[in-house]
Design an enzyme around this catalytic site. Structure first.
Site, PDB file in Angstrom:
ATOM      1  N   CYS A 161      36.352  35.855  44.603  1.00  0.00           N
ATOM      2  CA  CYS A 161      36.449  35.312  43.390  1.00  0.00           C
ATOM      3  C   CYS A 161      34.949  35.520  42.640  1.00  0.00           C
ATOM      4  O   CYS A 161      34.124  34.608  43.124  1.00  0.00           O
ATOM      5  CB  CYS A 161      36.847  33.731  43.583  1.00  0.00           C
ATOM      6  SG  CYS A 161      36.599  32.850  41.985  1.00  0.00           S
ATOM      7  N   CYS A 164      33.584  32.486  40.780  1.00  0.00           N
ATOM      8  CA  CYS A 164      33.317  31.053  41.821  1.00  0.00           C
ATOM      9  C   CYS A 164      32.032  31.533  42.260  1.00  0.00           C
ATOM     10  O   CYS A 164      31.107  30.530  42.467  1.00  0.00           O
ATOM     11  CB  CYS A 164      34.238  30.923  42.889  1.00  0.00           C
ATOM     12  SG  CYS A 164      35.896  30.978  42.329  1.00  0.00           S
ATOM     13  N   ASP A 165      31.336  32.739  42.672  1.00  0.00           N
ATOM     14  CA  ASP A 165      30.424  33.173  43.580  1.00  0.00           C
ATOM     15  C   ASP A 165      29.329  33.955  42.975  1.00  0.00           C
ATOM     16  O   ASP A 165      28.576  34.116  43.862  1.00  0.00           O
ATOM     17  CB  ASP A 165      30.979  33.662  45.039  1.00  0.00           C
ATOM     18  CG  ASP A 165      32.087  32.566  45.728  1.00  0.00           C
ATOM     19  OD1 ASP A 165      31.789  31.350  45.598  1.00  0.00           O
ATOM     20  OD2 ASP A 165      33.075  33.200  46.295  1.00  0.00           O
TER      21      ASP A 165
END
Ligand code: NAP
Length: 336
Positions: A161, A164-165
């Site tokens: 992701c 997300c990261d």
């Protein structure tokens, strides 16, 4: 069997004709339970709720589905200036709630489809529900490479992701694995943070749509390593340091340095909880009859990525959720 009263809903002043009590009884349970809250499940919830079916919707382990892991959605009709994935899902959920859908958090761990009412167990037996019909919209989850070193490094340099990261890799070299739209999208997004992004793909041709390919090719921070097979994730002291690949033509091995590896090689349908009770195709996608959402078990319908191996778009998922709710409504009419 514990039947819950959460499905009791508030009378909605904007829709006073809707009943204000849950439409389930102690013997047959709910009319319909919807499993999953991506675009398919939430659209099914909107339609089922508007049809006065008072659906119970089980959130799943990723409430809102895969769109909550993305940033701007540019191709969902009605949003010429794009919409943020999580915002779109929040709106769909609010729309379903407005019409009387009730949401229950938790993950479905088992179902019993051997007789009606069907049984649905969430969170490993902690709660159970029964229903005359089910709409399966549990979506799909990211596939992993399955090479040595990968599993241990999830969360320590391996991610599925970018939104997300990606933030954690400022000015660091990153690899994105895959040749589809997801890989292009993730790679482009990651160039906001990374010093450079290398797209690693197992063939010389990309699978991605032309528009996404062009965008990636124009990005000066993106490098390409094509026609290689990833064979191991490299790490030192608990942190990813690179990816070992083998050239498919020469069979030579080499190490590509990276502090983050984003795996974007597609998804697999989330059907484990079905335990073989529904027909699935050779890739595990739930089979549905013709253009309908009907599975091989009468009263069980499927929509979205869990049954769609081909299109897998937010808008096609939403469309199939609509079909499932309409098929379900017809089924319940005959059932009653
Ligand atoms: P995908 O289209 O199935 O592409 C997966 C890619 O990963 C392929 O290039 C595949 O290689 C590669 N791959 C698969 N297994 C692999 C393995 N074990 N090792 C190495 N590489 C592997 O999946 P996706 O990119 O997630 O896209 C899924 C759907 O969502 C598509 O319909 C796509 O159009 C859509 N989508 C659209 C957008 C957008 O429009 N903005 C964004 C994201 C996704 P091969 O090509 O050799 O098979």
């Amino acid at each position: 069997m514990r039947l819950r009263k959460e499905a009791q809903r508030q009378e909605n002043p904007e829709h006073p004709s809707l009943p204000d009590a849950a439409e389930h009884d102690m013997n047959t349970g709910y009319g319909v339970i919807i499993l999953g809250t991506g675009p398919a499940g939430l659209t099914a919830a909107i339609y089922a709720a508007r049809a006065n079916l008072a659906p119970l919707v089980i959130d799943g382990n990723e409430p809102g589905g895969q769109l909550t892991l993305t940033t701007e959605v540019e191709n969902f009709p009605g949003f010429p200036d794009a919409v943020m994935g999580p915002d779109l899902m929040d709106k769909m959920r609010a729309q379903a709630e407005k019409f009387g859908a009730t949401f229950q958090s938790g993950q479905v761990t088992a179902v019993d489809l051997s007789q009606r009412p069907f049984q649905v167990t969430i969170d490993d037996g902690h709660t159970a529900y029964s229903a005359k019909s089910l709409i399966i919209s549990t979506g799909a989850s990211a596939k992993m490479l399955g090479v040595p070193g990968e599993t241990d490094m999830v969360g320590h340099g391996i991610s599925t992701c970018a939104t997300c990261d990606g933030f954690f890799y400022r000015e660091k070299p990153i690899i994105t694995v895959g040749g589809g739209d997801s890989a292009m999208e993730e790679a482009i997004f990651l160039t906001r943070f990374a010093s450079e992004v290398t797209i690693v793909h197992r063939r010389n041709q990309l699978r991605a749509s032309k528009v996404m390919q062009d965008r990636a090719r124009k990005n000066p921070k993106i490098r390409w390593v094509m026609n290689v097979t990833p064979i191991a994730v490299l790490s030192e002291r608990g942190q990813v340091t690179g990816l070992e690949v083998e050239d498919n033509a020469t069979h030579q091995k080499r190490s590509l340095p990276a502090e983050g590896i984003f795996v974007a090689i597609g998804h697999q349908p989330n059907t484990g909880f079905l335990n073989g009770q529904l027909d699935v195709d050779e890739l595990g996608y739930v089979r549905t009859a013709g253009v309908t959402s009907q599975t091989n078990v009468p009263g069980v319908f499927a929509c979205g990525d869990v049954m769609d191996r081909r299109y897998r778009q937010a808008v096609t998922a939403a469309g199939s959720g609509c079909k499932a709710a309409m098929d379900c409504e017809k089924f319940l009419e005959a059932f009653d």
